[in-house]
Design a protein around this motif. Structure first.
Motif, PDB file in Angstrom:
ATOM      1  N   ASP A  19       0.848  -1.187   0.000  1.00 28.96           N
ATOM      2  CA  ASP A  19       0.000   0.000   0.000  1.00 28.96           C
ATOM      3  C   ASP A  19       0.883   1.235   0.000  1.00 28.96           C
ATOM      4  O   ASP A  19       1.872   1.315   0.741  1.00 28.96           O
ATOM      5  CB  ASP A  19      -0.908   0.010   1.230  1.00 28.96           C
ATOM      6  CG  ASP A  19      -2.047  -0.979   1.116  1.00 28.96           C
ATOM      7  OD1 ASP A  19      -2.851  -0.846   0.178  1.00 28.96           O
ATOM      8  OD2 ASP A  19      -2.134  -1.887   1.971  1.00 28.96           O
ATOM      9  N   GLU A  43      -5.587 -12.322  -6.948  1.00 32.10           N
ATOM     10  CA  GLU A  43      -6.208 -12.743  -5.694  1.00 32.10           C
ATOM     11  C   GLU A  43      -6.077 -11.702  -4.580  1.00 32.10           C
ATOM     12  O   GLU A  43      -6.723 -11.828  -3.538  1.00 32.10           O
ATOM     13  CB  GLU A  43      -5.574 -14.054  -5.217  1.00 32.10           C
ATOM     14  CG  GLU A  43      -5.905 -15.247  -6.097  1.00 32.10           C
ATOM     15  CD  GLU A  43      -5.226 -16.523  -5.633  1.00 32.10           C
ATOM     16  OE1 GLU A  43      -4.304 -16.425  -4.782  1.00 32.10           O
ATOM     17  OE2 GLU A  43      -5.617 -17.599  -6.104  1.00 32.10           O
ATOM     18  N   HIS A  44      -5.266 -10.681  -4.778  1.00 33.86           N
ATOM     19  CA  HIS A  44      -5.001  -9.705  -3.725  1.00 33.86           C
ATOM     20  C   HIS A  44      -6.264  -8.888  -3.421  1.00 33.86           C
ATOM     21  O   HIS A  44      -6.911  -8.358  -4.329  1.00 33.86           O
ATOM     22  CB  HIS A  44      -3.870  -8.772  -4.156  1.00 33.86           C
ATOM     23  CG  HIS A  44      -3.374  -7.873  -3.081  1.00 33.86           C
ATOM     24  ND1 HIS A  44      -3.925  -6.630  -2.828  1.00 33.86           N
ATOM     25  CD2 HIS A  44      -2.373  -8.033  -2.177  1.00 33.86           C
ATOM     26  CE1 HIS A  44      -3.285  -6.059  -1.830  1.00 33.86           C
ATOM     27  NE2 HIS A  44      -2.347  -6.880  -1.414  1.00 33.86           N
ATOM     28  N   ARG A  45      -6.587  -8.770  -2.159  1.00 29.02           N
ATOM     29  CA  ARG A  45      -7.831  -8.098  -1.780  1.00 29.02           C
ATOM     30  C   ARG A  45      -7.869  -6.646  -2.253  1.00 29.02           C
ATOM     31  O   ARG A  45      -8.890  -6.163  -2.752  1.00 29.02           O
ATOM     32  CB  ARG A  45      -8.016  -8.159  -0.259  1.00 29.02           C
ATOM     33  CG  ARG A  45      -9.318  -7.508   0.222  1.00 29.02           C
ATOM     34  CD  ARG A  45      -9.519  -7.703   1.709  1.00 29.02           C
ATOM     35  NE  ARG A  45     -10.753  -7.066   2.157  1.00 29.02           N
ATOM     36  CZ  ARG A  45     -11.956  -7.625   2.067  1.00 29.02           C
ATOM     37  NH1 ARG A  45     -12.079  -8.826   1.553  1.00 29.02           N
ATOM     38  NH2 ARG A  45     -13.025  -6.983   2.484  1.00 29.02           N
ATOM     39  N   GLY A  46      -6.738  -5.942  -2.119  1.00 29.61           N
ATOM     40  CA  GLY A  46      -6.701  -4.553  -2.552  1.00 29.61           C
ATOM     41  C   GLY A  46      -6.934  -4.394  -4.042  1.00 29.61           C
ATOM     42  O   GLY A  46      -7.571  -3.436  -4.488  1.00 29.61           O
ATOM     43  N   ARG A  48      -8.642  -6.617  -5.965  1.00 27.81           N
ATOM     44  CA  ARG A  48     -10.014  -7.022  -6.281  1.00 27.81           C
ATOM     45  C   ARG A  48     -11.039  -5.969  -5.885  1.00 27.81           C
ATOM     46  O   ARG A  48     -12.056  -5.806  -6.569  1.00 27.81           O
ATOM     47  CB  ARG A  48     -10.342  -8.350  -5.594  1.00 27.81           C
ATOM     48  CG  ARG A  48      -9.603  -9.536  -6.197  1.00 27.81           C
ATOM     49  CD  ARG A  48     -10.082 -10.868  -5.652  1.00 27.81           C
ATOM     50  NE  ARG A  48      -9.693 -11.054  -4.254  1.00 27.81           N
ATOM     51  CZ  ARG A  48     -10.539 -11.070  -3.238  1.00 27.81           C
ATOM     52  NH1 ARG A  48     -11.837 -10.891  -3.440  1.00 27.81           N
ATOM     53  NH2 ARG A  48     -10.095 -11.270  -1.998  1.00 27.81           N
ATOM     54  N   THR A  49     -10.783  -5.239  -4.813  1.00 27.06           N
ATOM     55  CA  THR A  49     -11.765  -4.258  -4.346  1.00 27.06           C
ATOM     56  C   THR A  49     -11.552  -2.868  -4.920  1.00 27.06           C
ATOM     57  O   THR A  49     -12.526  -2.156  -5.200  1.00 27.06           O
ATOM     58  CB  THR A  49     -11.741  -4.165  -2.809  1.00 27.06           C
ATOM     59  OG1 THR A  49     -10.413  -3.824  -2.375  1.00 27.06           O
ATOM     60  CG2 THR A  49     -12.169  -5.482  -2.184  1.00 27.06           C
ATOM     61  N   ARG A  50     -10.275  -2.487  -5.138  1.00 23.78           N
ATOM     62  CA  ARG A  50      -9.994  -1.122  -5.597  1.00 23.78           C
ATOM     63  C   ARG A  50      -9.720  -1.023  -7.092  1.00 23.78           C
ATOM     64  O   ARG A  50      -9.911   0.043  -7.685  1.00 23.78           O
ATOM     65  CB  ARG A  50      -8.804  -0.562  -4.812  1.00 23.78           C
ATOM     66  CG  ARG A  50      -9.156  -0.277  -3.356  1.00 23.78           C
ATOM     67  CD  ARG A  50      -8.020  -0.558  -2.399  1.00 23.78           C
ATOM     68  NE  ARG A  50      -6.840   0.262  -2.627  1.00 23.78           N
ATOM     69  CZ  ARG A  50      -5.695   0.100  -1.966  1.00 23.78           C
ATOM     70  NH1 ARG A  50      -5.590  -0.845  -1.045  1.00 23.78           N
ATOM     71  NH2 ARG A  50      -4.664   0.879  -2.211  1.00 23.78           N
ATOM     72  N   PRO A  91     -10.827  -3.691  -9.720  1.00 21.08           N
ATOM     73  CA  PRO A  91     -11.338  -4.982 -10.202  1.00 21.08           C
ATOM     74  C   PRO A  91     -11.043  -5.261 -11.669  1.00 21.08           C
ATOM     75  O   PRO A  91     -10.927  -6.422 -12.063  1.00 21.08           O
ATOM     76  CB  PRO A  91     -12.849  -4.883  -9.936  1.00 21.08           C
ATOM     77  CG  PRO A  91     -13.124  -3.423  -9.762  1.00 21.08           C
ATOM     78  CD  PRO A  91     -11.894  -2.837  -9.171  1.00 21.08           C
ATOM     79  N   ALA A 115      -7.862  -7.381 -11.835  1.00 20.14           N
ATOM     80  CA  ALA A 115      -8.059  -8.781 -11.452  1.00 20.14           C
ATOM     81  C   ALA A 115      -8.772  -9.550 -12.561  1.00 20.14           C
ATOM     82  O   ALA A 115      -8.392 -10.683 -12.899  1.00 20.14           O
ATOM     83  CB  ALA A 115      -8.856  -8.867 -10.152  1.00 20.14           C
ATOM     84  N   GLN A 130     -12.769   1.692  -8.661  1.00 17.11           N
ATOM     85  CA  GLN A 130     -13.589   0.710  -7.955  1.00 17.11           C
ATOM     86  C   GLN A 130     -14.777   0.270  -8.808  1.00 17.11           C
ATOM     87  O   GLN A 130     -15.324  -0.813  -8.603  1.00 17.11           O
ATOM     88  CB  GLN A 130     -14.067   1.290  -6.626  1.00 17.11           C
ATOM     89  CG  GLN A 130     -12.941   1.570  -5.649  1.00 17.11           C
ATOM     90  CD  GLN A 130     -13.432   2.170  -4.359  1.00 17.11           C
ATOM     91  OE1 GLN A 130     -14.518   1.863  -3.887  1.00 17.11           O
ATOM     92  NE2 GLN A 130     -12.629   3.047  -3.768  1.00 17.11           N
TER      93      GLN A 130
END
Length: 328
Positions: free
Chosen positions: A60, A79-82, A84-86, A88, A91, A223
């Motif tokens: 980050d 697969e990284h959450r950041g 996928r959410t910020r 997409p 991903a 996002q």
């Protein structure tokens, strides 16, 4: 495949020193592209410098973005959450590319630097200015269904194969580089070259430079981003046309937009004309179609790929419609 030596770098400085000191040396990431090129005789490095253990973190940034190390595997990015959410779209682009096994091996730096999958480039019996400068381009008058409709030249009509790079270009990514003369950054939109009369030169990398990371800036509209890939079959196929898009709509009007295309040019294609045409316009199918028309105005089809023009227009409009809430 020609004989070569193999070195494993302990750190970034060591890798740069090895490549700088050895003529004909190349950096080796996951090898999912370079090793294939060596088998086919398209690349003949005398030394491979393994950099897969370097720059393997996703961090980050203070400003809210992400710095993705060049050695991070594609699967880990997707697969990284950041991500996928910020972001997409990134991903989804990675998951659209290759097979699971290849994504597990391929690195971010290697993906950015992969070379064209033009069949004439891989065929040593064919004339190819990218492989052997000055020999001609058999694709121009050959079977050119998958080739470029934007930014091509009489010297080369090949397309860039990466899905990931299309999303990165749309998301304003910046490449971090280190080389014999120090560190620098470069917008990903400026990293890859159009062919002109020197198609054998793919990027603006300086001799010995190593990609150490790719930075995604804080981009709130990312996002609400996605990636659409149109291909001949559902898996393990390169894009005929792909679209990476991010869209912000306020009171029914396009406030901000990011748009990039794949499968249409020698480099991941930032659709600047379409972006300019959309800002401040109603978020409607008519506006999306008009923006697509503006972007494809300069498209120059070859004998077999004229269908890509209409396909790109429809893919742009459908992708933006999806982001705007149109479920058609």
């Amino acid at each position: 495949m020609n004989p070569f030596s193999f070195e494993r770098a302990a750190d970034v400085a060591g890798a740069i020193n090895l490549v700088h000191a050895k003529a004909g040396a190349k950096y080796l990431g996951g090898g999912t592209n370079l090793v294939d090129l060596m088998r086919e005789g398209c690349e003949r490095p005398e030394t491979l410098v393994d950099v897969t253990a370097l720059s393997t973190a996703i961090e980050d940034r203070d400003g809210g973005g992400l710095l993705i190390g060049a050695g991070v595997r594609n699967t880990a990015v997707a697969e990284h959450r950041g991500v996928r959410t910020r972001y997409p779209a990134l991903a989804r682009a990675i998951l659209s590319g290759a097979s699971g096994q290849i994504r597990n091996m391929a690195t971010v730096g290697g993906n950015v630097l992969q070379r064209t999958r033009c069949t004439y480039f891989y065929d040593e019996a064919a004339h190819c200015n990218k492989r052997e400068p000055g020999t001609g381009c058999d694709a121009v008058d050959g079977f050119n269904r998958i080739h470029a409709i934007l930014g091509a030249s009489p010297s080369c009509v090949a397309t860039h194969p990466s899905d990931m790079c299309v999303a990165l270009v749309a998301l304003d990514a910046v490449v971090h580089l280190e080389g014999p003369n120090g560190a620098r950054t470069l917008p990903l939109t400026d990293l890859h070259r159009l062919p002109g009369d020197r198609p054998e030169i793919d990027t603006e990398l300086r001799p010995g430079e190593l990609i150490t990371g790719v930075e995604l800036p804080e981009l709130p509209l990312a996002q609400r981003s996605t990636y659409r890939k149109v291909r001949d079959r559902a898996s393990y196929a390169f894009a005929l046309v792909s679209v990476a898009a991010a869209l912000e709509v306020e009171n029914g009007t396009v406030k901000d937009v990011r748009l990039a295309l794949g499968g249409v040019a020698h480099k991941p294609w930032r659709a600047a004309k379409a972006e300019a045409a959309l800002k401040g316009q109603p978020a409607t199918e008519a506006s999306f179609r008009a923006a697509a028309e503006a972007e494809l105005t300069d498209a120059k089809p070859l004998r077999d790929n004229g269908f890509k023009i209409e396909l790109a227009k429809r893919a742009i409009a459908a992708t933006l419609g999806e982001l705007a809430g149109d479920k058609r």
